[in-house]
Write an enzyme that holds these catalytic residues in place. Structure first.
Site, PDB file in Angstrom:
ATOM      1  CG  ASP A  73       5.972   4.880   2.082  1.00 37.34           C
ATOM      2  OD1 ASP A  73       5.362   4.098   2.821  1.00 37.34           O
ATOM      3  OD2 ASP A  73       6.889   4.442   1.404  1.00 37.34           O
ATOM      4  CG  ASN A  98      -1.337  -2.943   3.240  1.00 36.48           C
ATOM      5  OD1 ASN A  98      -2.407  -2.633   2.706  1.00 36.48           O
ATOM      6  ND2 ASN A  98      -0.284  -1.934   2.572  1.00 36.48           N
ATOM      7  N   GLY A 150      -0.316  -7.267   1.723  1.00 34.82           N
ATOM      8  CA  GLY A 150       0.830  -6.411   1.223  1.00 34.82           C
ATOM      9  C   GLY A 150       1.659  -5.835   2.210  1.00 34.82           C
ATOM     10  CD  GLN A 151       1.709  -5.856   8.652  1.00 30.23           C
ATOM     11  OE1 GLN A 151       0.483  -6.722   8.617  1.00 30.23           O
ATOM     12  NE2 GLN A 151       2.158  -5.400   9.708  1.00 30.23           N
ATOM     13  CG  HIS A 206       2.923   0.604   8.686  1.00 28.80           C
ATOM     14  ND1 HIS A 206       3.326  -0.709   8.991  1.00 28.80           N
ATOM     15  CD2 HIS A 206       2.701   0.457   7.403  1.00 28.80           C
ATOM     16  CE1 HIS A 206       3.464  -1.462   7.928  1.00 28.80           C
ATOM     17  NE2 HIS A 206       2.823  -0.744   6.979  1.00 28.80           N
TER      18      HIS A 206
HETATM   19  P1  5GP Z   1       3.549  -2.226   4.390  1.00 31.85           P
HETATM   20  O1  5GP Z   1       4.022  -2.792   2.919  1.00 31.85           O
HETATM   21  O2  5GP Z   1       4.208  -2.903   5.436  1.00 31.85           O
HETATM   22  O3  5GP Z   1       2.033  -1.885   4.577  1.00 31.85           O
HETATM   23  O4  5GP Z   1       4.005  -0.594   4.397  1.00 31.85           O
HETATM   24  C1  5GP Z   1       5.508  -0.373   4.702  1.00 31.85           C
HETATM   25  C2  5GP Z   1       6.004   0.692   4.024  1.00 31.85           C
HETATM   26  O5  5GP Z   1       6.987   1.127   4.692  1.00 31.85           O
HETATM   27  C3  5GP Z   1       6.164   0.783   2.491  1.00 31.85           C
HETATM   28  O6  5GP Z   1       5.180   1.907   1.939  1.00 31.85           O
HETATM   29  C4  5GP Z   1       7.359   1.325   2.304  1.00 31.85           C
HETATM   30  O7  5GP Z   1       7.764   2.213   1.364  1.00 31.85           O
HETATM   31  C5  5GP Z   1       7.623   2.097   3.591  1.00 31.85           C
HETATM   32  N1  5GP Z   1       9.215   1.904   4.256  1.00 31.85           N
HETATM   33  C6  5GP Z   1       9.950   0.782   3.947  1.00 31.85           C
HETATM   34  N2  5GP Z   1      11.240   1.278   4.453  1.00 31.85           N
HETATM   35  C7  5GP Z   1      11.134   2.196   4.974  1.00 31.85           C
HETATM   36  C8  5GP Z   1      12.363   3.350   5.294  1.00 31.85           C
HETATM   37  O8  5GP Z   1      13.270   3.130   5.777  1.00 31.85           O
HETATM   38  N3  5GP Z   1      11.696   4.751   5.643  1.00 31.85           N
HETATM   39  C9  5GP Z   1      10.553   5.002   5.154  1.00 31.85           C
HETATM   40  N4  5GP Z   1      10.434   6.445   5.534  1.00 31.85           N
HETATM   41  N5  5GP Z   1       9.505   4.057   4.715  1.00 31.85           N
HETATM   42  C10 5GP Z   1       9.837   2.944   4.407  1.00 31.85           C
END
Ligand code: 5GP
Ligand code: ZN
Length: 119
Positions: free
Chosen positions: A35, A92, A98-99, A105
């Site tokens: 992440d 999420n 929080g998604q 993922h």
């Molecule tokens: P969500 O909030 O949808 O459950 O998780 C999305 C995750 O993607 C977050 O933890 C965020 O830090 C990660 N993320 C967002 N953009 C990028 C990126 O460009 N590269 C990587 N490696 N992680 C990302």
């Protein structure tokens, strides 16, 4: 069509190699990468190569891939030396939870004490 790459999806771009990521593991159907904004010493995202918006959609379309993601979570924990102390796998699902990226993922988190219940 379900599973097809989406032009505006960040994680489809990572799968395609158009956006760089620190990849830790790959299978025929999944990619796992660190992440960009880690919330724990181990914070790895496991995604299917195919685009599905969330875990529920993936469970309907390709439950076998969901099983691979869980197996990969265990391999990642073992690789980072945290399988013994424990790790958390989080999906999420929906903006209220929080998604922010709507390509399913699994967050694999560990390497520090994790509070329960989560916030
Ligand atoms: P969500 O909030 O949808 O459950 O998780 C999305 C995750 O993607 C977050 O933890 C965020 O830090 C990660 N993320 C967002 N953009 C990028 C990126 O460009 N590269 C990587 N490696 N992680 C990302
Ligand atoms: Zn996608």
């Amino acid at each position: 069509m379900a599973g097809e790459p989406q032009a505006d999806c960040l994680f489809c771009k990572i799968v395609a190699g158009d956006v760089p990521a620190t990849v830790v593991r790959e299978t025929d159907t999944t990619v796992a990468f660190r992440d960009i904004n880690p919330q724990a010493p181990t914070h790895v995202l496991v995604i299917p190569r195919a685009h599905h918006p969330n875990a529920a959609a993936l469970a309907e379309a390709a439950p076998d891939v969901l099983a691979v993601m869980m197996r990969e979570a265990r391999e990642i924990a073992a690789g980072d030396g945290i399988e013994g102390t424990g790790y958390r796998v989080v999906f999420n699902t929906g903006s209220g939870a929080g998604q922010t990226v709507f390509h399913v993922h699994a967050h694999v988190l560990g390497g520090r004490g994790l509070e329960w219940p989560p916030g």
